[in-house]
Design a protein around this motif. Structure first.
Motif, PDB file in Angstrom:
ATOM      1  N   GLU A 268       2.396  17.564   0.964  1.00 18.03           N
ATOM      2  CA  GLU A 268       2.161  16.147   1.161  1.00 18.03           C
ATOM      3  C   GLU A 268       2.013  15.816   2.650  1.00 18.03           C
ATOM      4  O   GLU A 268       2.625  16.470   3.500  1.00 18.03           O
ATOM      5  CB  GLU A 268       3.330  15.328   0.583  1.00 18.03           C
ATOM      6  CG  GLU A 268       3.226  15.089  -0.911  1.00 18.03           C
ATOM      7  CD  GLU A 268       3.405  16.348  -1.737  1.00 18.03           C
ATOM      8  OE1 GLU A 268       2.580  16.595  -2.647  1.00 18.03           O
ATOM      9  OE2 GLU A 268       4.355  17.101  -1.474  1.00 18.03           O
ATOM     10  N   ARG A 305      -1.562  16.147  -1.434  1.00 22.24           N
ATOM     11  CA  ARG A 305      -1.613  14.682  -1.472  1.00 22.24           C
ATOM     12  C   ARG A 305      -1.471  14.117  -0.070  1.00 22.24           C
ATOM     13  O   ARG A 305      -0.877  14.742   0.807  1.00 22.24           O
ATOM     14  CB  ARG A 305      -0.487  14.133  -2.354  1.00 22.24           C
ATOM     15  CG  ARG A 305      -0.596  14.560  -3.810  1.00 22.24           C
ATOM     16  CD  ARG A 305       0.763  14.631  -4.430  1.00 22.24           C
ATOM     17  NE  ARG A 305       0.735  14.865  -5.878  1.00 22.24           N
ATOM     18  CZ  ARG A 305       1.763  15.340  -6.578  1.00 22.24           C
ATOM     19  NH1 ARG A 305       2.894  15.633  -5.967  1.00 22.24           N
ATOM     20  NH2 ARG A 305       1.677  15.513  -7.874  1.00 22.24           N
ATOM     21  N   LEU A 307      -0.277  10.484   0.604  1.00 17.37           N
ATOM     22  CA  LEU A 307       0.930   9.663   0.597  1.00 17.37           C
ATOM     23  C   LEU A 307       1.646   9.872  -0.722  1.00 17.37           C
ATOM     24  O   LEU A 307       1.020   9.809  -1.783  1.00 17.37           O
ATOM     25  CB  LEU A 307       0.572   8.182   0.775  1.00 17.37           C
ATOM     26  CG  LEU A 307      -0.375   7.826   1.917  1.00 17.37           C
ATOM     27  CD1 LEU A 307      -0.671   6.333   1.914  1.00 17.37           C
ATOM     28  CD2 LEU A 307       0.198   8.274   3.268  1.00 17.37           C
ATOM     29  N   TYR A 308       2.962  10.076  -0.691  1.00 14.13           N
ATOM     30  CA  TYR A 308       3.694  10.467  -1.898  1.00 14.13           C
ATOM     31  C   TYR A 308       5.043   9.766  -1.913  1.00 14.13           C
ATOM     32  O   TYR A 308       5.882   9.988  -1.035  1.00 14.13           O
ATOM     33  CB  TYR A 308       3.872  11.989  -1.877  1.00 14.13           C
ATOM     34  CG  TYR A 308       4.531  12.620  -3.076  1.00 14.13           C
ATOM     35  CD1 TYR A 308       4.349  12.126  -4.361  1.00 14.13           C
ATOM     36  CD2 TYR A 308       5.321  13.766  -2.918  1.00 14.13           C
ATOM     37  CE1 TYR A 308       4.944  12.756  -5.459  1.00 14.13           C
ATOM     38  CE2 TYR A 308       5.907  14.396  -4.008  1.00 14.13           C
ATOM     39  CZ  TYR A 308       5.716  13.882  -5.272  1.00 14.13           C
ATOM     40  OH  TYR A 308       6.307  14.501  -6.355  1.00 14.13           O
ATOM     41  N   LEU A 330      -3.025   8.839  -2.801  1.00 15.31           N
ATOM     42  CA  LEU A 330      -1.743   8.175  -3.040  1.00 15.31           C
ATOM     43  C   LEU A 330      -1.194   8.615  -4.380  1.00 15.31           C
ATOM     44  O   LEU A 330      -1.915   8.627  -5.386  1.00 15.31           O
ATOM     45  CB  LEU A 330      -1.923   6.652  -3.031  1.00 15.31           C
ATOM     46  CG  LEU A 330      -0.729   5.800  -3.480  1.00 15.31           C
ATOM     47  CD1 LEU A 330       0.457   5.982  -2.540  1.00 15.31           C
ATOM     48  CD2 LEU A 330      -1.124   4.326  -3.563  1.00 15.31           C
ATOM     49  N   HIS A 331       0.097   8.976  -4.408  1.00 19.71           N
ATOM     50  CA  HIS A 331       0.734   9.360  -5.662  1.00 19.71           C
ATOM     51  C   HIS A 331       2.139   8.780  -5.699  1.00 19.71           C
ATOM     52  O   HIS A 331       2.905   8.894  -4.731  1.00 19.71           O
ATOM     53  CB  HIS A 331       0.795  10.886  -5.786  1.00 19.71           C
ATOM     54  CG  HIS A 331       1.285  11.364  -7.111  1.00 19.71           C
ATOM     55  ND1 HIS A 331       0.628  11.092  -8.290  1.00 19.71           N
ATOM     56  CD2 HIS A 331       2.383  12.090  -7.458  1.00 19.71           C
ATOM     57  CE1 HIS A 331       1.287  11.643  -9.308  1.00 19.71           C
ATOM     58  NE2 HIS A 331       2.366  12.245  -8.826  1.00 19.71           N
ATOM     59  N   VAL A 348       1.218  -0.354  -0.176  1.00 17.77           N
ATOM     60  CA  VAL A 348       0.245   0.387   0.617  1.00 17.77           C
ATOM     61  C   VAL A 348      -0.952  -0.533   0.770  1.00 17.77           C
ATOM     62  O   VAL A 348      -1.599  -0.901  -0.215  1.00 17.77           O
ATOM     63  CB  VAL A 348      -0.171   1.712  -0.056  1.00 17.77           C
ATOM     64  CG1 VAL A 348      -1.211   2.432   0.790  1.00 17.77           C
ATOM     65  CG2 VAL A 348       1.046   2.611  -0.281  1.00 17.77           C
ATOM     66  N   THR A 351      -5.469   0.219   4.202  1.00 14.13           N
ATOM     67  CA  THR A 351      -5.588   1.662   4.395  1.00 14.13           C
ATOM     68  C   THR A 351      -6.910   2.147   3.822  1.00 14.13           C
ATOM     69  O   THR A 351      -7.325   1.719   2.741  1.00 14.13           O
ATOM     70  CB  THR A 351      -4.402   2.398   3.747  1.00 14.13           C
ATOM     71  OG1 THR A 351      -3.204   2.045   4.454  1.00 14.13           O
ATOM     72  CG2 THR A 351      -4.569   3.899   3.791  1.00 14.13           C
ATOM     73  N   PHE A 364      -6.299   8.470  -6.617  1.00 16.48           N
ATOM     74  CA  PHE A 364      -4.973   8.417  -7.224  1.00 16.48           C
ATOM     75  C   PHE A 364      -4.845   9.546  -8.232  1.00 16.48           C
ATOM     76  O   PHE A 364      -5.832  10.000  -8.800  1.00 16.48           O
ATOM     77  CB  PHE A 364      -4.752   7.068  -7.921  1.00 16.48           C
ATOM     78  CG  PHE A 364      -5.140   5.887  -7.068  1.00 16.48           C
ATOM     79  CD1 PHE A 364      -4.333   5.489  -6.016  1.00 16.48           C
ATOM     80  CD2 PHE A 364      -6.315   5.200  -7.306  1.00 16.48           C
ATOM     81  CE1 PHE A 364      -4.685   4.415  -5.220  1.00 16.48           C
ATOM     82  CE2 PHE A 364      -6.686   4.126  -6.512  1.00 16.48           C
ATOM     83  CZ  PHE A 364      -5.876   3.725  -5.465  1.00 16.48           C
ATOM     84  N   TYR A 379      -3.065   2.193 -11.114  1.00 19.01           N
ATOM     85  CA  TYR A 379      -3.091   1.938  -9.667  1.00 19.01           C
ATOM     86  C   TYR A 379      -3.993   0.757  -9.316  1.00 19.01           C
ATOM     87  O   TYR A 379      -4.358   0.594  -8.143  1.00 19.01           O
ATOM     88  CB  TYR A 379      -3.569   3.187  -8.925  1.00 19.01           C
ATOM     89  CG  TYR A 379      -2.552   4.308  -8.870  1.00 19.01           C
ATOM     90  CD1 TYR A 379      -1.663   4.419  -7.811  1.00 19.01           C
ATOM     91  CD2 TYR A 379      -2.482   5.264  -9.880  1.00 19.01           C
ATOM     92  CE1 TYR A 379      -0.725   5.448  -7.747  1.00 19.01           C
ATOM     93  CE2 TYR A 379      -1.554   6.297  -9.835  1.00 19.01           C
ATOM     94  CZ  TYR A 379      -0.684   6.386  -8.767  1.00 19.01           C
ATOM     95  OH  TYR A 379       0.247   7.403  -8.712  1.00 19.01           O
ATOM     96  N   TYR A 382      -3.342  -1.431  -6.284  1.00 19.76           N
ATOM     97  CA  TYR A 382      -3.648  -0.909  -4.953  1.00 19.76           C
ATOM     98  C   TYR A 382      -5.145  -0.962  -4.644  1.00 19.76           C
ATOM     99  O   TYR A 382      -5.545  -0.681  -3.507  1.00 19.76           O
ATOM    100  CB  TYR A 382      -3.123   0.520  -4.826  1.00 19.76           C
ATOM    101  CG  TYR A 382      -1.624   0.577  -4.942  1.00 19.76           C
ATOM    102  CD1 TYR A 382      -0.809   0.295  -3.855  1.00 19.76           C
ATOM    103  CD2 TYR A 382      -1.011   0.854  -6.163  1.00 19.76           C
ATOM    104  CE1 TYR A 382       0.577   0.309  -3.966  1.00 19.76           C
ATOM    105  CE2 TYR A 382       0.381   0.869  -6.283  1.00 19.76           C
ATOM    106  CZ  TYR A 382       1.165   0.597  -5.185  1.00 19.76           C
ATOM    107  OH  TYR A 382       2.544   0.599  -5.298  1.00 19.76           O
ATOM    108  N   ASN A 389      -7.161  -2.583   1.149  1.00 20.23           N
ATOM    109  CA  ASN A 389      -7.452  -1.154   1.086  1.00 20.23           C
ATOM    110  C   ASN A 389      -8.948  -0.923   0.935  1.00 20.23           C
ATOM    111  O   ASN A 389      -9.658  -1.724   0.311  1.00 20.23           O
ATOM    112  CB  ASN A 389      -6.687  -0.504  -0.068  1.00 20.23           C
ATOM    113  CG  ASN A 389      -5.192  -0.445   0.186  1.00 20.23           C
ATOM    114  OD1 ASN A 389      -4.765  -0.315   1.330  1.00 20.23           O
ATOM    115  ND2 ASN A 389      -4.391  -0.539  -0.871  1.00 20.23           N
TER     116      ASN A 389
END
Length: 454
Positions: A268, A305, A307-308, A330-331, A348, A351, A364, A379, A382, A389
């Protein structure tokens, strides 16, 4: 026929020419651009290699001590700075470490490692250049008395010293790391544990200073923060063999300007969790991060990944760029972090996600049959316009996947615009751009970071 005087003059000229050529060759052989060109104990000063005296460090540091740049220090074992001692390291000092050696500033002690842009402090492997590998030595750690949420928290180190972590002092000062580079760390210790990362910050409070630091080719996490309130600024993690930056055990500080580059073995980019044995433990990890860049390995890896969030981790991440992971950008995983996400506590926003997953548009990672832990299935929150985003827009790096010389500066087209809000109070409000670097300025990594292949 030439006279004896003529022969003597010619001979003198020939000898002078030979000496001049010899001196020129010596100068050329002695010239350098970086310390890596000067051998294990040499340093590069004003373009020439200078041989330092090697000082072997085998004993714990129990009184105030200064390490100077005219020596090269060799860590032979796991060396502890023991309270109430302070170790001060001068700018430009080079510290080598043998297998399973490391440096740990224990609770109540202090480490002051304050380099300069033109004279960083470097911790690296004692093996020769060209033979160095991730995990050649254990790593660097600072331990303090700021709160964590782990009961009876100890570093996993076989030692007669007190390696306990944490307390109740949110402002506890573990010391200073500024313009410090840590290379090839993350080795197993003698007890088989990987207790240390490239840089480990455990129970360090808000008075601790950590800025302009780089970890490179750690065999575990690059930078790991266990609890405390320490803030991170201008931090680089390149080619960590696990997570670039790992935040857990009730870390409640802030971070701004994080630059992470992953290679094929990395996991990650930024991992945020609360506590493995009790994801609901209090106080909770609550990450607040602005202006970050996470570069994957060009969609080649093993479920990598960007972002986790897991095991109860939550927080706010904004003004970021995430690209190139083969798994997902992202996860969010596990019932506790999923609950936080559904409650709007995993934020989040602002981004840019680009070039992720099998198709290049898998931003995702949904649930998969047989997954041990459930993942957030929806998701859509997001992807809502109000998050700011952005998906599928090329940030315009010139050569992001170059492991020896990454290009950190994005193009301005998709990373800067008038609608982007300023970072809030407590952060640098002038960083009105996506990612860790302004598109209109030289990279803050210039002059003190390095990306050696071995």
């Amino acid at each position: 026929m030439p006279s004896a005087t003529s022969f003597l003059r010619l001979s003198t000229l020939a000898i002078a020419a030979a000496l001049s050529a010899s001196c020129s060759l010596a100068l050329e052989l002695n010239q350098c651009v970086s310390d890596d060109e000067c051998g294990a104990t040499g340093q590069c000063f004003d373009g020439l290699c200078k041989e330092n005296e090697r000082v072997e460090i085998t004993d714990h540091i129990v009184e105030d001590t200064v390490w100077t740049a005219d020596n090269t220090y060799l860590l032979k074992d796991l060396v502890m700075i023991v309270a109430p001692a302070t170790l001060t390291i001068e700018p430009g000092t080079r510290i080598l470490a043998e297998r399973r050696a490391g440096l740990v500033s224990l609770k109540g002690a202090k480490l002051i490692a304050e380099g300069r842009r033109d004279a960083p402090i470097v911790f690296t492997s004692a093996r020769p250049v060209g033979q160095r590998l991730a995990g050649d030595w254990a790593g660097l750690a600072m331990v303090g008395r700021a709160p964590t949420n782990r009961v009876d928290f100890n570093l996993r180190i076989d030692s007669e010293q007190d390696t306990s972590v944490g307390g109740s002092d949110e402002s506890w000062d573990c010391g200073t790391l500024r313009y410090v580079r840590v290379e090839f760390g993350g080795a197993e210790l003698s007890n088989g544990q990987k207790a240390l990362k490239g840089i480990t910050l455990a129970g360090c409070g808000s008075e601790t200073t950590v800025e302009y630091v780089q970890t490179h080719l750690s065999d575990d996490d690059g930078i790991a923060v266990f609890g405390g309130n320490v803030d991170l600024r201008y931090a680089v993690s390149t080619r960590a063999q696990d997570d670039g930056i790992d935040l857990d055990t009730a870390w409640r500080g802030t971070a701004q300007f994080l630059a992470i580059q992953q290679d094929i073995n990395s996991r990650e980019g930024i991992e945020i969790e609360n506590l493995a044995e009790d994801p609901d433990a209090s106080p909770q990890t609550d990450a607040r991060i602005y202006n970050f860049t996470v570069i994957g390995f060009n969609r080649d890896g093993d479920g990598q990944r960007g972002l986790y969030f897991k095991l109860g981790g939550l927080g706010t991440l904004s003004h970021g760029i995430v690209l190139g992971q083969d798994g997902a950008g992202l996860h969010i995983e596990g019932p506790e972090s999923i609950a936080h996400a559904n409650e709007g506590r995993v934020i989040v926003e602002n981004t840019l996600f680009f070039d992720q997953g099998d198709s290049g548009e898998d931003y995702f990672e949904p649930d998969a049959p047989g997954d041990e832990f459930p993942s957030l299935g929806d998701y859509s929150a997001y992807q809502a316009e109000e998050t700011g985003n952005r998906f599928g827009l090329d940030p315009g790096f010139s050569d992001p996947y170059n492991l020896g010389n990454p290009s950190w500066i994005p193009a301005a087209e998709h990373t800067t615009d008038r609608d982007l809000e300023r970072p809030p109070e407590g952060f640098d409000p002038t960083a009105v751009f996506l990612g860790a670097f302004s598109p209109s300025a030289a990279p803050w990594t210039e002059g003190w970071t390095s990306y050696p292949l071995n």
